[in-house]
Write an enzyme that holds these catalytic residues in place. Structure first.
Site, PDB file in Angstrom:
ATOM      1  N   GLY A  18       0.842  -1.201   0.000  1.00 55.55           N
ATOM      2  CA  GLY A  18       0.000   0.000   0.000  1.00 55.55           C
ATOM      3  C   GLY A  18       0.873   1.244   0.000  1.00 55.55           C
ATOM      4  O   GLY A  18       2.088   1.165   0.215  1.00 55.55           O
ATOM      5  N   SER A  19       0.269   2.417  -0.216  1.00 58.85           N
ATOM      6  CA  SER A  19       1.100   3.618  -0.375  1.00 58.85           C
ATOM      7  C   SER A  19       1.828   4.011   0.914  1.00 58.85           C
ATOM      8  O   SER A  19       3.020   4.313   0.905  1.00 58.85           O
ATOM      9  CB  SER A  19       0.251   4.777  -0.898  1.00 58.85           C
ATOM     10  OG  SER A  19      -0.727   5.137   0.060  1.00 58.85           O
ATOM     11  N   LYS A  43      -0.395 -10.522  -3.992  1.00 55.49           N
ATOM     12  CA  LYS A  43       0.824 -10.118  -4.693  1.00 55.49           C
ATOM     13  C   LYS A  43       2.038 -10.952  -4.308  1.00 55.49           C
ATOM     14  O   LYS A  43       3.180 -10.536  -4.474  1.00 55.49           O
ATOM     15  CB  LYS A  43       1.101  -8.627  -4.434  1.00 55.49           C
ATOM     16  CG  LYS A  43       0.029  -7.736  -5.056  1.00 55.49           C
ATOM     17  CD  LYS A  43       0.298  -6.264  -4.884  1.00 55.49           C
ATOM     18  CE  LYS A  43      -0.813  -5.439  -5.534  1.00 55.49           C
ATOM     19  NZ  LYS A  43      -0.752  -4.026  -5.171  1.00 55.49           N
ATOM     20  N   GLU A  98      -4.590   3.958  12.467  1.00 52.01           N
ATOM     21  CA  GLU A  98      -5.499   4.625  13.403  1.00 52.01           C
ATOM     22  C   GLU A  98      -6.933   4.309  13.031  1.00 52.01           C
ATOM     23  O   GLU A  98      -7.206   3.836  11.932  1.00 52.01           O
ATOM     24  CB  GLU A  98      -5.242   6.136  13.449  1.00 52.01           C
ATOM     25  CG  GLU A  98      -5.478   6.874  12.157  1.00 52.01           C
ATOM     26  CD  GLU A  98      -5.166   8.371  12.286  1.00 52.01           C
ATOM     27  OE1 GLU A  98      -5.402   8.957  13.349  1.00 52.01           O
ATOM     28  OE2 GLU A  98      -4.688   8.953  11.290  1.00 52.01           O
ATOM     29  N   TYR A 162       7.649  12.895  18.733  1.00 49.81           N
ATOM     30  CA  TYR A 162       8.654  13.540  17.875  1.00 49.81           C
ATOM     31  C   TYR A 162       9.171  14.796  18.563  1.00 49.81           C
ATOM     32  O   TYR A 162      10.358  15.116  18.532  1.00 49.81           O
ATOM     33  CB  TYR A 162       8.073  13.927  16.516  1.00 49.81           C
ATOM     34  CG  TYR A 162       7.221  12.873  15.877  1.00 49.81           C
ATOM     35  CD1 TYR A 162       7.525  11.515  16.039  1.00 49.81           C
ATOM     36  CD2 TYR A 162       6.116  13.208  15.120  1.00 49.81           C
ATOM     37  CE1 TYR A 162       6.727  10.545  15.470  1.00 49.81           C
ATOM     38  CE2 TYR A 162       5.321  12.236  14.542  1.00 49.81           C
ATOM     39  CZ  TYR A 162       5.628  10.911  14.733  1.00 49.81           C
ATOM     40  OH  TYR A 162       4.831   9.959  14.168  1.00 49.81           O
ATOM     41  N   GLU A 212      -1.139  12.252  28.565  1.00 47.51           N
ATOM     42  CA  GLU A 212      -2.187  13.192  28.183  1.00 47.51           C
ATOM     43  C   GLU A 212      -3.406  12.948  29.051  1.00 47.51           C
ATOM     44  O   GLU A 212      -3.464  11.966  29.798  1.00 47.51           O
ATOM     45  CB  GLU A 212      -2.531  13.048  26.697  1.00 47.51           C
ATOM     46  CG  GLU A 212      -3.157  11.716  26.331  1.00 47.51           C
ATOM     47  CD  GLU A 212      -3.395  11.546  24.836  1.00 47.51           C
ATOM     48  OE1 GLU A 212      -2.757  12.242  24.037  1.00 47.51           O
ATOM     49  OE2 GLU A 212      -4.215  10.697  24.480  1.00 47.51           O
ATOM     50  N   HIS A 250      -7.892  12.052  20.278  1.00 49.71           N
ATOM     51  CA  HIS A 250      -7.711  10.675  20.724  1.00 49.71           C
ATOM     52  C   HIS A 250      -8.937  10.188  21.468  1.00 49.71           C
ATOM     53  O   HIS A 250      -9.548  10.939  22.225  1.00 49.71           O
ATOM     54  CB  HIS A 250      -6.558  10.578  21.733  1.00 49.71           C
ATOM     55  CG  HIS A 250      -5.215  10.616  21.095  1.00 49.71           C
ATOM     56  ND1 HIS A 250      -4.079  10.729  21.839  1.00 49.71           N
ATOM     57  CD2 HIS A 250      -4.825  10.561  19.817  1.00 49.71           C
ATOM     58  CE1 HIS A 250      -3.044  10.746  21.031  1.00 49.71           C
ATOM     59  NE2 HIS A 250      -3.471  10.646  19.797  1.00 49.71           N
TER      60      HIS A 250
END
Lengths: 294, 379
Positions: A18-19, A43, A98, A162, A212, A250
């Site tokens: 997939g992309s 595939k 997600e 990040y 969080e 979330h």
């Protein structure tokens, strides 16, 4: 050392054709991760830039000796993909996808815990795990993580993971492993699982934790830190100013009936000796202090 | 997504959970027709809103005659309950109540299994019962793999000390309610009150259901989706597929990822500003998504500056930058914008943006500096 993954980890990408799977699978390989196979029943026999595609996880594991999988399958197929990886006996299944239904998540978490105790699920809805310089499984940009330790990072939020890596890199602090556990209702790997592993890892000298609002995972982690951890912890809890009753993206990030507030989490963490920053930058500054005093 | 009571009852009925016969109405005449169709007074006229406390607000009335149905429906339709305008009423046959109980299923995040709660003290705010008399709530944890067996349900009902006459009915309803919860992909199913009638029948007098929108691929949620109660800004954002929560401040927020968006809201507050919203453009945001986000933000008259905070992981910095540039051409933006861009393809993104920076479009190297600039510009 690192936790959960290292340079010997061989990874299958479920959804490599997939992309998104292709983009991150190839990027993770460029980083140096051993990306050994992809799966796609339609595939099988083809390849993605030299990475062979097999019909099933079991076949891919048999052919390559893979120990881990990274799932880039759309949400409706995640339940099946996780079970396929667990049944094939992989040790780690990292689910990036997600939007997985909570009922599916609760089901496969319990099914895998019971029938395949040797399999660890990370996620769903997580950015993955990176051990800088060794392996990067998932969607974290490798260049924002400095290798060599001494800090371990565990985070419920992808982008804040990040941010944490970045704050440390700006301060020239390296990371042993950075684990994004994801913000969904039933994460396969918890804060405590990661804290326990970091406590046992000799190269990790301190831990940065990003929580969080919503749920009680941070309070439970605070209890664990208080009782079991000898290593210093710095933390940030997102959603300090979030209005109650509103769902902030979330599934986990919702304050209801005064439960799961950032204030309660911060209090529990501070009570456990954790230095909590008001924002990611301040938490990063706490970690800089901690590392300087190691 | 939250369902109206009538939708919850329709869902329950599809799982053979007994509910009172009734119908939903959006006009006074339809409410009267619904009452006449039931044909057996008294009936209850109940405001349908996706918020609690409608009883106290006067949104639930008993009607002994058709004239009373008309009077009550006229009063309730259009009524404001905690900011929600009542557009629908549910008319149902009134029930004789011997006892009121409480029953629910939800996911216990800590235990990572389903939590069932059952109490002989229903009909009141269960949160109050939980606080003053926690032992009055019988809890069970149901492993999703095992499901709820009749044996477990029976033991649970016994532990909750429901009246003997209610036992069989409750055991049956709880198993069906669990099915509705799991197969219906609900985050919450709640019956309060679950009643026992003087004739010994147990049935659901109310229904509170929250469905997991992530499971939309398994269900047709269109009808529920169309009846979600949102404010205008939230509706506009939702139509564009954006995660948006309206707040009251002056700094518009666009970020990628729920955590970063929440953190952006926090940091704006901390540097002395006030966020106008929480907006998460999610993963893999392209030009259309960014333009859509800017359209939603600029549609809010209170917004005096915009803070775009992007840390690329799955979202790529160059795509975000292209999105901003495309949006600047498409959307009439008359407030200043501060952009902070890091992570995947951030350098390419910053390169794209550098050709478009001006007094109104600034870039800042850190989240803190960007927040300070955005707050200053909003003054």
């Amino acid at each position: 050392m690192s936790i959960f993954v290292d340079e010997t980890t061989k990874v299958i990408y479920q959804g490599l054709t997939g992309s998104q799977g292709r983009f991150y699978g190839l990027r993770n390989r460029d980083y140096g991760t051993q990306v050994v196979a992809g799966t796609n029943p339609k595939k099988a026999g083809t390849d993605v830039e030299g990475i062979p595609i097999y019909a099933s996880v079991a076949e891919a594991k048999e052919a390559t000796g893979a120990t881990a999988s990274c799932v880039f399958i759309p949400a409706p197929g995640v339940k099946g993909a996780v079970m396929e990886a667990a049944e094939a006996g992989l040790e780690l299944v990292v689910v990036i996808t997600e939007g997985v239904p909570a009922q599916d998540e609760a089901w496969f978490f319990n099914k895998v815990r019971r029938d395949h105790p040797g399999t660890r699920i990370l996620g769903p809805n997580c950015p993955g795990v990176i051990s800088p310089g060794k392996a990067n499984i998932g969607i974290t940009a490798g260049e924002i993580a400095k290798e060599g330790g001494p800090v371990g990072i565990v985070s419920r939020s992808g982008t804040l993971t990040y941010q944490a890596l970045y704050e440390l890199k700006l301060a020239d602090i390296g990371v042993t492993t950075c684990v994004g556990i994801g913000g969904d209702p039933v994460p396969g790997t918890s804060f405590i699982d990661c804290l326990e592993a970091f406590e046992a890892d000799p190269e990790t000298k301190a831990v940065m934790m990003i929580g969080e609002i919503g749920g009680s995972a941070e309070e439970e982690a605070a209890e664990f830190i208080k009782a079991e951890m000898s290593k210093p912890v710095a933390a940030y809890v997102a959603g300090v100013t979030a209005p109650p009753g509103k769902k902030m993206g979330h599934a986990g990030a919702i304050v209801s009936g005064g439960k799961g507030t950032a204030a309660a989490k911060i209090e529990a963490l501070e009570d456990a000796g954790v230095r909590v920053g008001q924002n990611p930058t301040e938490a990063g500054a706490h970690m800089v202090d901690i590392v300087a005093s190691l | 997504m939250d369902l109206f009571e009538y939708q919850g009852k329709q869902l329950f009925a599809s799982y053979d959970i007994p509910v009172s016969p009734g119908d939903v109405a959006t006009t006074v005449d339809d409410a009267v027709a619904a009452a006449e169709a039931i044909g057996d007074y008294p009936v209850v006229v109940k405001a349908q809103v996706q918020v609690g406390g409608r009883g106290k607000a006067g949104g639930i009335k008993l009607a002994d005659t058709v004239d009373e149905v008309r009077t009550h429906a006229e009063a309730i339709l259009g009524m404001d309950i905690k900011g929600h305008t009542v557009e629908r009423v549910w008319i149902e046959k009134a029930s004789d109540i011997a006892e009121e109980y409480y029953a629910s299923f939800t996911l216990d995040r800590s235990a990572k299994t389903h939590l069932g709660m059952l109490s002989a003290q229903g009909g009141v705010e269960i949160e109050a019962v939980a606080e003053t008399d926690p032992d009055a709530i019988a809890k069970i944890w149901v492993d999703p793999v095992d499901g709820l067996t009749e044996e477990v349900a029976r033991g649970w009902v016994a532990a909750a000390k429901l009246d003997d006459a209610a036992t069989e009915g409750a055991v049956d309803i709880l198993q069906k309610l669990y099915r509705a919860y799991v197969d219906g992909d609900a985050d919450l199913v709640e019956i309060n009150p679950l009643i026992l009638t003087p004739e010994g029948k147990v049935h659901a007098l109310d229904a509170k259901v929250t469905l997991d929108a992530n499971a939309g691929f398994r269900h047709d949620l269109f009808e529920y989706e169309a009846t979600q109660e949102r404010d205008a800004r939230e509706q506009a954002a939702h139509d564009k597929g954006l995660q948006y929560v309206g707040l009251d401040g002056t700094v518009g927020v666009i970020a990628n990822g729920a955590g970063l968006a929440m953190s952006t809201v926090d940091i704006i507050n901390q540097v002395g500003g006030s966020p106008a919203n929480f907006l998460d453009i999610g993963g893999g945001a392209n030009a259309d998504v960014m333009a859509g986000a800017l359209e939603v933000i600029t549609g809010d008259e209170k917004v005096r500056s915009i803070f775009i905070n992007i840390f690329g992981g799955i979202t790529k910095g160059d795509e975000v930058a292209n999105g901003i540039v495309a949006a600047l051409e498409r959307v009439d933006i008359d407030v200043p914008m501060v952009i902070r861009l890091d992570g995947t393809n951030a350098e390419e993104g910053r390169e794209i943006l550098s050709a478009h920076t001006s007094e109104k479009v600034l870039t800042k190297p850190t989240m803190l500096e960007a927040a300070e600039a955005a707050v200053e510009l909003a003054k």
